[in-house]
Design a protein around this motif. Sequence first.
Motif, PDB file in Angstrom:
ATOM      1  N   SER A  76       0.842  -1.186   0.000  1.00 61.65           N
ATOM      2  CA  SER A  76       0.000   0.000   0.000  1.00 61.65           C
ATOM      3  C   SER A  76       0.881   1.241   0.000  1.00 61.65           C
ATOM      4  CB  SER A  76      -0.914   0.008   1.229  1.00 61.65           C
ATOM      5  OG  SER A  76      -1.840   1.069   1.137  1.00 61.65           O
ATOM      6  N   LEU A  77       0.275   2.357  -0.190  1.00 66.21           N
ATOM      7  CA  LEU A  77       0.958   3.632  -0.146  1.00 66.21           C
ATOM      8  C   LEU A  77       1.686   3.773   1.188  1.00 66.21           C
ATOM      9  CD1 LEU A  77       1.194   6.445  -1.615  1.00 66.21           C
ATOM     10  CD2 LEU A  77      -0.766   7.135  -0.240  1.00 66.21           C
ATOM     11  N   GLY A  78       2.998   3.884   1.165  1.00 65.59           N
ATOM     12  CA  GLY A  78       3.761   4.072   2.388  1.00 65.59           C
ATOM     13  C   GLY A  78       4.204   2.812   3.097  1.00 65.59           C
ATOM     14  N   VAL A 102     -15.354  -4.503   8.134  1.00 60.55           N
ATOM     15  CA  VAL A 102     -13.916  -4.307   8.294  1.00 60.55           C
ATOM     16  C   VAL A 102     -13.700  -3.589   9.615  1.00 60.55           C
ATOM     17  CG1 VAL A 102     -11.825  -3.240   7.367  1.00 60.55           C
ATOM     18  CG2 VAL A 102     -13.511  -4.239   5.806  1.00 60.55           C
ATOM     19  N   ILE A 103     -12.884  -4.192  10.478  1.00 55.56           N
ATOM     20  CA  ILE A 103     -12.586  -3.602  11.778  1.00 55.56           C
ATOM     21  C   ILE A 103     -11.183  -3.017  11.728  1.00 55.56           C
ATOM     22  CG2 ILE A 103     -12.386  -4.000  14.262  1.00 55.56           C
ATOM     23  CD1 ILE A 103     -14.158  -6.482  13.879  1.00 55.56           C
ATOM     24  N   ILE A 163      -9.052   1.675   1.647  1.00 57.39           N
ATOM     25  CA  ILE A 163      -9.680   1.669   0.323  1.00 57.39           C
ATOM     26  C   ILE A 163      -9.012   0.639  -0.584  1.00 57.39           C
ATOM     27  CG2 ILE A 163     -10.047   3.062  -1.757  1.00 57.39           C
ATOM     28  CD1 ILE A 163     -10.311   5.502   0.243  1.00 57.39           C
ATOM     29  N   GLN A 164      -7.702   0.541  -0.508  1.00 53.70           N
ATOM     30  CA  GLN A 164      -6.978  -0.422  -1.334  1.00 53.70           C
ATOM     31  C   GLN A 164      -7.343  -1.856  -0.960  1.00 53.70           C
ATOM     32  OE1 GLN A 164      -2.858   0.297  -1.898  1.00 53.70           O
ATOM     33  NE2 GLN A 164      -2.481  -1.733  -2.727  1.00 53.70           N
ATOM     34  N   VAL A 165      -7.484  -2.138   0.322  1.00 55.10           N
ATOM     35  CA  VAL A 165      -7.894  -3.483   0.753  1.00 55.10           C
ATOM     36  C   VAL A 165      -9.267  -3.804   0.167  1.00 55.10           C
ATOM     37  CG1 VAL A 165      -8.649  -4.855   2.746  1.00 55.10           C
ATOM     38  CG2 VAL A 165      -6.501  -3.577   2.840  1.00 55.10           C
ATOM     39  N   GLU A 210      -8.749  -4.580  -3.509  1.00 62.92           N
ATOM     40  CA  GLU A 210      -8.075  -5.878  -3.702  1.00 62.92           C
ATOM     41  C   GLU A 210      -9.009  -7.048  -3.414  1.00 62.92           C
ATOM     42  OE1 GLU A 210      -4.741  -6.868  -4.375  1.00 62.92           O
ATOM     43  OE2 GLU A 210      -4.206  -4.813  -4.922  1.00 62.92           O
ATOM     44  N   LYS A 211      -9.855  -6.882  -2.418  1.00 66.73           N
ATOM     45  CA  LYS A 211     -10.785  -7.941  -2.020  1.00 66.73           C
ATOM     46  C   LYS A 211     -12.090  -7.906  -2.817  1.00 66.73           C
ATOM     47  CE  LYS A 211      -8.391  -9.816   1.253  1.00 66.73           C
ATOM     48  NZ  LYS A 211      -8.024 -11.225   1.125  1.00 66.73           N
ATOM     49  N   LYS A 212     -12.175  -6.948  -3.755  1.00 66.59           N
ATOM     50  CA  LYS A 212     -13.368  -6.783  -4.603  1.00 66.59           C
ATOM     51  C   LYS A 212     -14.632  -6.556  -3.770  1.00 66.59           C
ATOM     52  CE  LYS A 212     -11.440  -9.376  -8.492  1.00 66.59           C
ATOM     53  NZ  LYS A 212     -10.126  -8.930  -8.276  1.00 66.59           N
ATOM     54  N   ILE A 213     -14.487  -5.766  -2.726  1.00 69.20           N
ATOM     55  CA  ILE A 213     -15.603  -5.422  -1.851  1.00 69.20           C
ATOM     56  C   ILE A 213     -16.201  -4.112  -2.356  1.00 69.20           C
ATOM     57  CG2 ILE A 213     -16.262  -4.752   0.487  1.00 69.20           C
ATOM     58  CD1 ILE A 213     -13.993  -6.614   1.485  1.00 69.20           C
ATOM     59  N   LYS A 214     -17.461  -4.170  -2.766  1.00 69.73           N
ATOM     60  CA  LYS A 214     -18.117  -2.992  -3.348  1.00 69.73           C
ATOM     61  C   LYS A 214     -18.877  -2.166  -2.313  1.00 69.73           C
ATOM     62  CE  LYS A 214     -18.639  -5.287  -7.796  1.00 69.73           C
ATOM     63  NZ  LYS A 214     -17.489  -4.954  -8.468  1.00 69.73           N
TER      64      LYS A 214
END
Length: 145
Positions: free
Chosen positions: A19-21, A41-42, A103-105, A108-112
């Motif tokens: 991820s970024l950073g 997502v926690i 947001i990237q997770v 990647e996980k294709k969570i809409k």
Amino acid sequence: MYNIMDIADKYERTEKLKSLGGHIIVHEIISKNLSNGVPIVIIPGWGESADVIHDLASAIASTGTKVLTLDYRNLDNISEAKRGEDVNLKAPISEYMRAIAIIQVLREKKIKKVRLIGHSEGAVSATIAAHIRPKLLIQLVLVNP
């Protein structure tokens, strides 16, 4: 530094995403009786690991919900992080990096669509992520922000 394998044994799936950073660790619990299509997502607070919130994640997963917990303690390369030109956000760059990681997770996980639960500093990151990509969010729960 903690040993990821000590925590990973408690979760069904653990992976490390760039991820970024830096990178983010994603732990997942997928209910055997998945009945709720909207994952939760926690996002733990500052310095907390997925180990701290495992019991909560397990309890939520038992209701038929896919649960992901995030550990972004390895997002520490601030010099790598740049704000996106499309974002007009006045937040510390470290918080922005964490929000982008969330947001990237999801990407990647294709969570809409998602429900975010953020504790302490995780609540700040979740709020910024919700500000950047509001259409991803169904619910935002802030615990001790």
